[in-house]
Design a protein around this motif. Sequence first.
Motif, PDB file in Angstrom:
ATOM      1  N   GLN A 520      -7.384  60.916  41.092  1.00 43.82           N
ATOM      2  CA  GLN A 520      -6.947  59.540  41.305  1.00 43.82           C
ATOM      3  C   GLN A 520      -6.004  59.103  40.179  1.00 43.82           C
ATOM      4  O   GLN A 520      -6.435  58.539  39.173  1.00 43.82           O
ATOM      5  N   ARG A 521      -4.736  59.371  40.361  1.00 41.74           N
ATOM      6  CA  ARG A 521      -3.773  58.910  39.364  1.00 41.74           C
ATOM      7  C   ARG A 521      -3.719  57.388  39.327  1.00 41.74           C
ATOM      8  O   ARG A 521      -3.436  56.795  38.286  1.00 41.74           O
ATOM      9  N   ALA A 522      -3.994  56.767  40.479  1.00 43.33           N
ATOM     10  CA  ALA A 522      -4.010  55.297  40.512  1.00 43.33           C
ATOM     11  C   ALA A 522      -5.071  54.744  39.566  1.00 43.33           C
ATOM     12  O   ALA A 522      -4.870  53.700  38.928  1.00 43.33           O
ATOM     13  N   GLU A 523      -6.202  55.411  39.448  1.00 39.68           N
ATOM     14  CA  GLU A 523      -7.251  54.970  38.528  1.00 39.68           C
ATOM     15  C   GLU A 523      -6.809  55.159  37.081  1.00 39.68           C
ATOM     16  O   GLU A 523      -7.089  54.314  36.214  1.00 39.68           O
ATOM     17  N   LEU A 524      -6.108  56.246  36.799  1.00 38.23           N
ATOM     18  CA  LEU A 524      -5.573  56.439  35.446  1.00 38.23           C
ATOM     19  C   LEU A 524      -4.564  55.343  35.105  1.00 38.23           C
ATOM     20  O   LEU A 524      -4.541  54.828  33.977  1.00 38.23           O
ATOM     21  N   ARG A 525      -3.741  54.975  36.079  1.00 39.35           N
ATOM     22  CA  ARG A 525      -2.786  53.891  35.838  1.00 39.35           C
ATOM     23  C   ARG A 525      -3.504  52.567  35.605  1.00 39.35           C
ATOM     24  O   ARG A 525      -3.093  51.764  34.760  1.00 39.35           O
ATOM     25  N   ARG A 526      -4.595  52.343  36.338  1.00 41.00           N
ATOM     26  CA  ARG A 526      -5.371  51.103  36.148  1.00 41.00           C
ATOM     27  C   ARG A 526      -5.975  51.069  34.745  1.00 41.00           C
ATOM     28  O   ARG A 526      -5.940  50.038  34.070  1.00 41.00           O
ATOM     29  N   GLN A 527      -6.524  52.208  34.321  1.00 38.72           N
ATOM     30  CA  GLN A 527      -7.093  52.275  32.978  1.00 38.72           C
ATOM     31  C   GLN A 527      -6.016  52.044  31.917  1.00 38.72           C
ATOM     32  O   GLN A 527      -6.266  51.369  30.918  1.00 38.72           O
TER      33      GLN A 527
END
Length: 536
Positions: A520-527
């Motif tokens: 989940q790159r989207a989760e890394l971006r959120r973090q």
Amino acid sequence: MPLDVDLRISEILDTYADPAADIAHLLCDRHSQDRTALTIVTEEHGNVMYSYGDLTASSMRVASYLREQGIGPGDRVATVMGKSIDLVSVILGIWRVGAVYVPLFTAFAEAAVGSRISEASAALVFTDRDQRHKVPEGPWTAVVLDDGPDGIRAHLDLLPSSPVFSTPVGGDAPLVHMFTSGTTGTPKGVVHPVRYAAGWVSYLEFGLGADTDSSFWCGADPGWAYGLYTAVVAPLAAGIPTVLLQGGFSPASTWSTLADLKITDFAAAPTVYRGLRASGVTPPDGLALQRLSSAGEPLTPEVNEWASSTLGLRVHDHYGQTELGMPIGYPHHPQLQREITDGTMGPALPGWTVTVLEADTDEPATPGTMGRLAVVVPDSAFMTFTGYAGATAPSDRFCCGGIYFTTGDTAGIDSNGIVRFSSRDDDVIIMAGYRIGPFDVESTLLRHPNVTECAVIAAPDEVRGEVVEAYIVLAEGVSGTDAVIAEFQTWVKTHYAAHAYPRRVHLVDRLPKTPSGKIQRAELRRQRRALDTDAS
């Protein structure tokens, strides 16, 4: 005599699009009842084989139970069950009464299970005892399929397994109501008609190259589209014995299953191959492997470097989506094989036509140019998707009057029709005017012997706009030093491109993933955004 591929595609379509199509008959009853259909591999009992006759009898009892409960055509019935003979019996039993199957992955927590049951409007949920606590109370019936005090096993055993019945519903009737894995957004409901199965039968034959002489195993979980259709639906339909391994992935159990069952055709996610590679476990002698395939995430080049040197085979990358099935990949069928180029997904498979559209218009891009990967709907015989369940407006993934369905991926296609994946649309990194696809940087990093897993995202930069930021899981025994980080940066500069090296590198224990194992790159971006907010 060479197979007429177009004629074979028409035959498959005619079978599953038939207005009188009966899925239980097609998957079970029409086959020789003494033929092996399924092998369940368990730590406790070893390899237990079941015939089509066994599945007919067990699924008949489930169907009789569902009729007792008032379940019929169009009703939704869900499962939260591990890989077992019970799961396959329940699936077939659901389809015998014309109901619609709602698969739910056993790694889901209660909230995820409950929301999907509710959104699908399921009337009944089958579950294993160790999963029962995940099924919340609601306007549905929860049923434990075991011989415990509140289980229904004893009742099922009393129900008749004959005379055999099933419900013809036709090719356009709903078969499965499932949810996307949600790598870049909220999971969406997708309803597959019976004829959707045709594309998977074709994929098994042409993409995977399996036939009745194969010993076939798909290691994906049936809680997701790839596992449900590749490990259960397609092989049962084709009369090819299939395998379900209980429990999670381990190198030891994978190698022993491949050896003990003399598997010739193996399909699994790239993470499985990477796990085998990283384990350092020596493959057992006497493997019968002939064909290797992967799907779920792009296949990075280091996998084939390992597979070629260790197994003498190359893994064929295949691409699909819950909405579509499997439209792209390097086919194993001997009439369709193409030379594999690392970093590419292969050509469109039979029954599909794909193209790449320009980034800002709905015109096809010139060969080799990166743009929006799309299915050409009128020219794709296996295309069944028309919109998401419950949506009040048509999906914006269709464009040009419905001619194209955009997949949400950035890719290029060369003059020979070979597709090269770049990234999900949301994942593209734009640095000082350069468009950098995370896949290329990740593929390069994964070829470094000290990298087990990695993910690359964009990080804000005052000068360049965005820069490459990498999250890396180190190989076992490697210490995370500044020298190691500098080595990774130099590796990307020298093995891919000087401008695309990760300006920032984070060494992490694990990467965020969906329940199906996709990063989940989207989760890394959120973090990253949360860290930036806290810092300000």
